[in-house]
Design a protein around this motif. Structure first.
Motif, PDB file in Angstrom:
ATOM      1  N   SER A  73       0.833  -1.211   0.000  1.00 26.01           N
ATOM      2  CA  SER A  73       0.000   0.000   0.000  1.00 26.01           C
ATOM      3  C   SER A  73       0.863   1.255   0.000  1.00 26.01           C
ATOM      4  N   LEU A  74       1.912   1.245   0.802  1.00 25.72           N
ATOM      5  CA  LEU A  74       2.782   2.420   0.867  1.00 25.72           C
ATOM      6  C   LEU A  74       3.540   2.624  -0.438  1.00 25.72           C
ATOM      7  N   VAL A  75       4.022   1.541  -1.034  1.00 25.42           N
ATOM      8  CA  VAL A  75       4.731   1.665  -2.315  1.00 25.42           C
ATOM      9  C   VAL A  75       3.767   2.179  -3.396  1.00 25.42           C
ATOM     10  N   LEU A  76       2.530   1.669  -3.399  1.00 26.95           N
ATOM     11  CA  LEU A  76       1.528   2.151  -4.361  1.00 26.95           C
ATOM     12  C   LEU A  76       1.189   3.616  -4.130  1.00 26.95           C
ATOM     13  N   PHE A  77       1.320   4.079  -2.918  1.00 27.61           N
ATOM     14  CA  PHE A  77       1.155   5.508  -2.634  1.00 27.61           C
ATOM     15  C   PHE A  77       2.374   6.282  -3.122  1.00 27.61           C
ATOM     16  N   PHE A  78       3.571   5.838  -2.726  1.00 26.80           N
ATOM     17  CA  PHE A  78       4.781   6.620  -2.980  1.00 26.80           C
ATOM     18  C   PHE A  78       5.166   6.721  -4.449  1.00 26.80           C
ATOM     19  N   LEU A  79       4.994   5.675  -5.225  1.00 25.36           N
ATOM     20  CA  LEU A  79       5.444   5.734  -6.621  1.00 25.36           C
ATOM     21  C   LEU A  79       4.800   6.883  -7.405  1.00 25.36           C
ATOM     22  N   PRO A  80       3.475   6.944  -7.497  1.00 27.75           N
ATOM     23  CA  PRO A  80       2.909   8.050  -8.271  1.00 27.75           C
ATOM     24  C   PRO A  80       3.078   9.411  -7.598  1.00 27.75           C
ATOM     25  N   VAL A  81       2.927   9.444  -6.283  1.00 27.48           N
ATOM     26  CA  VAL A  81       3.023  10.730  -5.584  1.00 27.48           C
ATOM     27  C   VAL A  81       4.422  11.322  -5.729  1.00 27.48           C
ATOM     28  N   THR A  82       5.424  10.503  -5.550  1.00 34.17           N
ATOM     29  CA  THR A  82       6.799  10.993  -5.607  1.00 34.17           C
ATOM     30  C   THR A  82       7.129  11.554  -6.982  1.00 34.17           C
ATOM     31  N   PHE A  83       6.782  10.826  -8.020  1.00 39.19           N
ATOM     32  CA  PHE A  83       7.187  11.242  -9.359  1.00 39.19           C
ATOM     33  C   PHE A  83       6.238  12.253  -9.999  1.00 39.19           C
ATOM     34  N   MET A  85       3.842  14.396  -8.076  1.00 39.93           N
ATOM     35  CA  MET A  85       3.617  15.575  -7.237  1.00 39.93           C
ATOM     36  C   MET A  85       4.907  16.308  -6.891  1.00 39.93           C
ATOM     37  N   HIS A  86       6.021  15.621  -6.876  1.00 41.21           N
ATOM     38  CA  HIS A  86       7.284  16.237  -6.450  1.00 41.21           C
ATOM     39  C   HIS A  86       8.330  16.194  -7.563  1.00 41.21           C
ATOM     40  N   ASN A  87       7.876  16.453  -8.772  1.00 43.92           N
ATOM     41  CA  ASN A  87       8.759  16.441  -9.952  1.00 43.92           C
ATOM     42  C   ASN A  87       9.585  17.737 -10.007  1.00 43.92           C
ATOM     43  N   PHE A  88      10.569  17.819  -9.134  1.00 42.27           N
ATOM     44  CA  PHE A  88      11.390  19.024  -8.998  1.00 42.27           C
ATOM     45  C   PHE A  88      12.066  19.424 -10.301  1.00 42.27           C
ATOM     46  N   TRP A  89      12.363  18.471 -11.162  1.00 36.98           N
ATOM     47  CA  TRP A  89      13.048  18.750 -12.414  1.00 36.98           C
ATOM     48  C   TRP A  89      12.207  19.602 -13.368  1.00 36.98           C
ATOM     49  N   ALA A  90      10.903  19.668 -13.134  1.00 36.35           N
ATOM     50  CA  ALA A  90      10.019  20.437 -14.013  1.00 36.35           C
ATOM     51  C   ALA A  90       9.632  21.787 -13.415  1.00 36.35           C
ATOM     52  N   ARG A  97      11.510  24.548  -6.401  1.00 35.43           N
ATOM     53  CA  ARG A  97      12.267  23.378  -6.864  1.00 35.43           C
ATOM     54  C   ARG A  97      12.956  22.693  -5.686  1.00 35.43           C
ATOM     55  N   MET A  98      13.552  23.499  -4.802  1.00 34.65           N
ATOM     56  CA  MET A  98      14.234  22.937  -3.639  1.00 34.65           C
ATOM     57  C   MET A  98      13.237  22.205  -2.729  1.00 34.65           C
ATOM     58  N   MET A  99      12.070  22.788  -2.507  1.00 35.21           N
ATOM     59  CA  MET A  99      11.050  22.143  -1.676  1.00 35.21           C
ATOM     60  C   MET A  99      10.602  20.819  -2.287  1.00 35.21           C
ATOM     61  N   VAL A 102      13.340  18.192  -1.848  1.00 38.94           N
ATOM     62  CA  VAL A 102      13.346  17.669  -0.479  1.00 38.94           C
ATOM     63  C   VAL A 102      12.232  16.634  -0.320  1.00 38.94           C
ATOM     64  N   ASN A 103      11.026  16.955  -0.791  1.00 37.87           N
ATOM     65  CA  ASN A 103       9.912  16.015  -0.678  1.00 37.87           C
ATOM     66  C   ASN A 103      10.128  14.771  -1.540  1.00 37.87           C
ATOM     67  N   PHE A 104      10.710  14.936  -2.712  1.00 32.68           N
ATOM     68  CA  PHE A 104      11.011  13.801  -3.587  1.00 32.68           C
ATOM     69  C   PHE A 104      11.974  12.836  -2.893  1.00 32.68           C
ATOM     70  N   THR A 105      13.079  13.371  -2.368  1.00 31.06           N
ATOM     71  CA  THR A 105      14.071  12.506  -1.733  1.00 31.06           C
ATOM     72  C   THR A 105      13.542  11.916  -0.425  1.00 31.06           C
ATOM     73  N   LYS A 106      12.733  12.678   0.319  1.00 25.16           N
ATOM     74  CA  LYS A 106      12.117  12.150   1.542  1.00 25.16           C
ATOM     75  C   LYS A 106      11.214  10.970   1.207  1.00 25.16           C
ATOM     76  N   ASN A 107      10.412  11.119   0.165  1.00 21.70           N
ATOM     77  CA  ASN A 107       9.518  10.027  -0.232  1.00 21.70           C
ATOM     78  C   ASN A 107      10.298   8.792  -0.672  1.00 21.70           C
ATOM     79  N   LEU A 108      11.388   8.991  -1.395  1.00 25.68           N
ATOM     80  CA  LEU A 108      12.211   7.846  -1.794  1.00 25.68           C
ATOM     81  C   LEU A 108      12.758   7.130  -0.558  1.00 25.68           C
ATOM     82  N   ALA A 109      13.214   7.892   0.431  1.00 27.98           N
ATOM     83  CA  ALA A 109      13.747   7.295   1.655  1.00 27.98           C
ATOM     84  C   ALA A 109      12.651   6.555   2.423  1.00 27.98           C
TER      85      ALA A 109
END
Length: 133
Positions: A73-83, A85-90, A97-99, A102-109
């Motif tokens: 359940s958590l992985v199914l949450f994190f995969l779409p949300v991380t990429f 909602m927190h697409n810092f590269w765009a 971008r910095m915020m 931070v959220n992207f890397t936090k979600n990966l961790a």
């Protein structure tokens, strides 16, 4: 060590349950607006489904039941949300971008730590310790 594992489980489980409550009760409208801004299809439903995934994951870890389902359940949450909602590269604005980074890397961790739970075969102080799908 078993008591420390229980304390850690409580902390992590409550963290996910707080975020589930934020998605499902307290911050649904704000999160829906943010999801709409990020281009998420059916943003309100996406926020509700995300909240339900967090609820399942949080309860699973907190109570120590069906940890495989909780992690899924958590992985199914994190995969779409991380990429999505927190697409810092765009993001053009440097502060935003910095915020997002931070959220992207936090979600990966957090996703990585959730996956590590799968290696624990016996969960001390589980509500129903024999359940392990």
């Amino acid at each position: 060590m078993e008591v420390l594992f229980l304390i850690g489980r409580i902390i992590v489980g409550v963290y996910y349950l707080f975020n589930a409550a934020n998605h499902l009760i307290m911050g649904t409208e704000q999160l829906t607006q943010y999801a709409r801004y990020k281009g998420v299809p059916a943003p309100r439903w996406a926020v509700i489904v995300a909240g339900l995934l967090l609820l399942i994951g949080g309860l699973s870890l907190l109570l120590g039941i069906y940890p495989g389902i909780g992690v899924l359940s958590l992985v199914l949450f994190f995969l779409p949300v991380t990429f999505k909602m927190h697409n810092f590269w765009a993001v053009q604005d440097q502060q935003q971008r910095m915020m997002e980074m931070v959220n992207f890397t936090k979600n990966l961790a957090l996703m990585g730590s959730a996956l590590m739970f799968l290696m624990i075969e016996r969960w001390p102080f589980s509500l129903i310790p024999q359940l392990w799908p």
